[in-house]
Write a protein that holds these residues in place. Structure first.
Motif, mmCIF file in Angstrom:
data_model
loop_
_atom_site.group_PDB
_atom_site.id
_atom_site.type_symbol
_atom_site.label_atom_id
_atom_site.label_comp_id
_atom_site.label_asym_id
_atom_site.label_seq_id
_atom_site.Cartn_x
_atom_site.Cartn_y
_atom_site.Cartn_z
ATOM 1 N N SER A 75 0.857 -1.189 0.000
ATOM 2 C CA SER A 75 0.000 0.000 0.000
ATOM 3 C C SER A 75 0.890 1.235 0.000
ATOM 4 O O SER A 75 1.635 1.463 0.960
ATOM 5 N N GLY A 76 0.815 2.012 -1.079
ATOM 6 C CA GLY A 76 1.654 3.199 -1.188
ATOM 7 C C GLY A 76 3.134 2.882 -1.174
ATOM 8 O O GLY A 76 3.950 3.703 -0.749
ATOM 9 N N THR A 77 3.499 1.717 -1.660
ATOM 10 C CA THR A 77 4.861 1.208 -1.493
ATOM 11 C C THR A 77 5.796 1.728 -2.577
ATOM 12 O O THR A 77 5.476 1.702 -3.763
ATOM 13 N N SER A 78 6.966 2.177 -2.153
ATOM 14 C CA SER A 78 7.987 2.640 -3.088
ATOM 15 C C SER A 78 8.816 1.464 -3.587
ATOM 16 O O SER A 78 8.851 0.388 -2.978
ATOM 17 N N LEU A 79 9.519 1.686 -4.682
ATOM 18 C CA LEU A 79 10.435 0.665 -5.187
ATOM 19 C C LEU A 79 11.557 0.395 -4.191
ATOM 20 O O LEU A 79 12.044 -0.735 -4.085
ATOM 21 N N LYS A 80 11.951 1.412 -3.454
ATOM 22 C CA LYS A 80 12.976 1.230 -2.421
ATOM 23 C C LYS A 80 12.486 0.286 -1.331
ATOM 24 O O LYS A 80 13.225 -0.604 -0.876
ATOM 25 N N GLU A 81 11.242 0.461 -0.898
ATOM 26 C CA GLU A 81 10.698 -0.400 0.154
ATOM 27 C C GLU A 81 10.560 -1.841 -0.322
ATOM 28 O O GLU A 81 10.728 -2.781 0.463
ATOM 29 N N HIS A 82 10.260 -2.029 -1.590
ATOM 30 C CA HIS A 82 10.230 -3.389 -2.127
ATOM 31 C C HIS A 82 11.633 -4.003 -2.155
ATOM 32 O O HIS A 82 11.779 -5.215 -1.992
ATOM 33 N N GLU A 84 14.585 -3.080 -0.270
ATOM 34 C CA GLU A 84 15.356 -3.173 0.972
ATOM 35 C C GLU A 84 14.658 -4.093 1.973
ATOM 36 O O GLU A 84 13.543 -3.814 2.405
ATOM 37 N N PRO A 85 15.292 -5.178 2.378
ATOM 38 C CA PRO A 85 14.620 -6.148 3.258
ATOM 39 C C PRO A 85 14.298 -5.602 4.641
ATOM 40 O O PRO A 85 13.400 -6.126 5.315
ATOM 41 N N ASP A 103 7.696 -13.770 -4.333
ATOM 42 C CA ASP A 103 8.711 -12.847 -3.840
ATOM 43 C C ASP A 103 9.362 -12.111 -5.003
ATOM 44 O O ASP A 103 9.853 -12.734 -5.959
ATOM 45 N N ALA A 104 9.377 -10.780 -4.928
ATOM 46 C CA ALA A 104 9.779 -9.973 -6.077
ATOM 47 C C ALA A 104 11.231 -10.178 -6.469
ATOM 48 O O ALA A 104 11.550 -10.323 -7.654
ATOM 49 N N ARG A 105 12.120 -10.170 -5.505
ATOM 50 C CA ARG A 105 13.537 -10.285 -5.855
ATOM 51 C C ARG A 105 13.826 -11.640 -6.512
ATOM 52 O O ARG A 105 14.530 -11.721 -7.518
ATOM 53 N N GLU A 106 13.264 -12.694 -5.947
ATOM 54 C CA GLU A 106 13.478 -14.022 -6.523
ATOM 55 C C GLU A 106 12.829 -14.121 -7.902
ATOM 56 O O GLU A 106 13.414 -14.654 -8.849
ATOM 57 N N ALA A 107 11.617 -13.571 -8.025
ATOM 58 C CA ALA A 107 10.875 -13.689 -9.279
ATOM 59 C C ALA A 107 11.516 -12.887 -10.400
ATOM 60 O O ALA A 107 11.739 -13.397 -11.511
#
Length: 314
Positions: A75-82, A84-85, A103-107
């Motif tokens: 919700s309102g998520t930035s690319l940075k938040e996606h 950085e773990p 999972d985005a990084r794996e995918a």
């Protein structure tokens, strides 16, 4: 001696500093044309609630049978938040409580996808200033490119609040070149001229549909608010789209990804939970499909090759 020279140069550099903001970056290199897909696509969506669960599900119903998709949302998520773990993705559990989650990084690094679609949070100005939007767009795009040489990277252009102080339609018109394409994706496109990020111009299409509605050119639709959600009390949500808005955005994704006209595509679709989505009238759907296609074709960074342009088919 070197220190003295540096001190002598300092006044000249300070004198030039006010001019720096007037120096324009080099123009973006043109995007290479892409071959139109001959089959179905596997797509990954990375973003937030302006992606949502329903729009990709509608896209899958519009696309040829076999279209596959996964996503990671917030919700309102930035690319940075996606990326950085250690940073929180707001509403992660609820927005990803679906079989489409991966999972985005794996995918994105897997090479499993024909297209990776990235979008940034809005307010976009804040994403660029405080969340290093350009840097993290480049990181995600490079991760997608590293997975497979065939993977195409796309930017999903969205919109701001209907009550934006600068004007909703004004922001859509003014932000595309300088912010979305210039500041957010510009450095990445210059660094990767042979495999740049291509544009899905959903904001431009939303504005075009809104203008047509308010000009009386869409059956049963009279205002831009008709594309946006309302709560149970009927209050307008000024940023999140309803079923009609999701349909418009899904048509835009279809047109760009498959390089096909959406004319003739179905207009009665389902939401991701299996319930029937609210739909345009048949006449309005045809009018909207025409607007989507005409608007998409005005954009030079969509990547269409010379073979694009067939009618929408299932």
């Amino acid at each position: 001696m070197k220190q003295r020279r540096a001190l002598l140069l300092l006044p000249a550099l300070l004198a030039l500093w006010p001019l720096a903001r007037w120096i324009k970056p080099a123009p973006l290199p043109p995007v290479p044309p892409l071959a139109a897909p001959t089959g179905t696509l596997s797509v990954f969506h990375l973003g937030h609630s302006l992606v949502g669960p329903d729009m990709p599900h509608m896209l899958a119903q519009l696309a040829p049978a076999g279209h596959h998709w996964n996503s990671q949302l917030g919700s309102g998520t930035s690319l940075k938040e996606h990326w950085e773990p250690d940073l929180e993705i707001r509403d992660f559990a609820t927005t990803n409580a679906t079989s489409a989650y991966r999972d985005a990084r794996e995918a994105i690094g897997s090479g499993d996808y024909d297209a990776v679609i990235l979008t940034e949070m809005v307010e976009l100005r804040d994403a660029l200033r405080y969340f290093d939007g350009a840097d993290y767009f480049h990181r995600w795009a490079d991760l997608a490119r590293s997975g497979a040489t065939e993977t195409r990277v796309y930017l999903y252009e969205t919109w701001h609040h209907l009550n934006d102080p600068d004007g909703w339609e004004t922001r859509i018109a003014q932000d595309l070149g300088p912010l979305w394409l210039g500041k957010l994706t510009g450095a990445d496109s210059r660094a990767n001229p042979e495999r740049p990020a291509y544009l899905i111009p959903a904001g431009q299409v939303m504005a075009a549909v809104a203008r047509a509605a308010e000009a009386g050119e869409i059956d049963g639709m009279t205002t831009r608010e008709d594309l946006f959600a309302r709560n149970d009390q009927g209050a307008l949500d000024t940023i999140h789209i309803n079923d009609l808005g999701a349909y418009v955005v899904a048509l835009t994704h279809y047109a760009v990804l498959y390089q096909r006209s959406p004319l003739g595509l179905p207009h009665q679709l389902q939401r991701s939970d299996g319930s029937a989505a609210n739909s345009f009238t048949p006449m309005a759907a045809a009018q909207v499909q025409k607007i989507v296609w005409e608007t998409v074709l005005t954009q030079p960074r969509i990547g269409f090759g010379v073979t694009s342009g067939g009618e929408g088919t299932k």
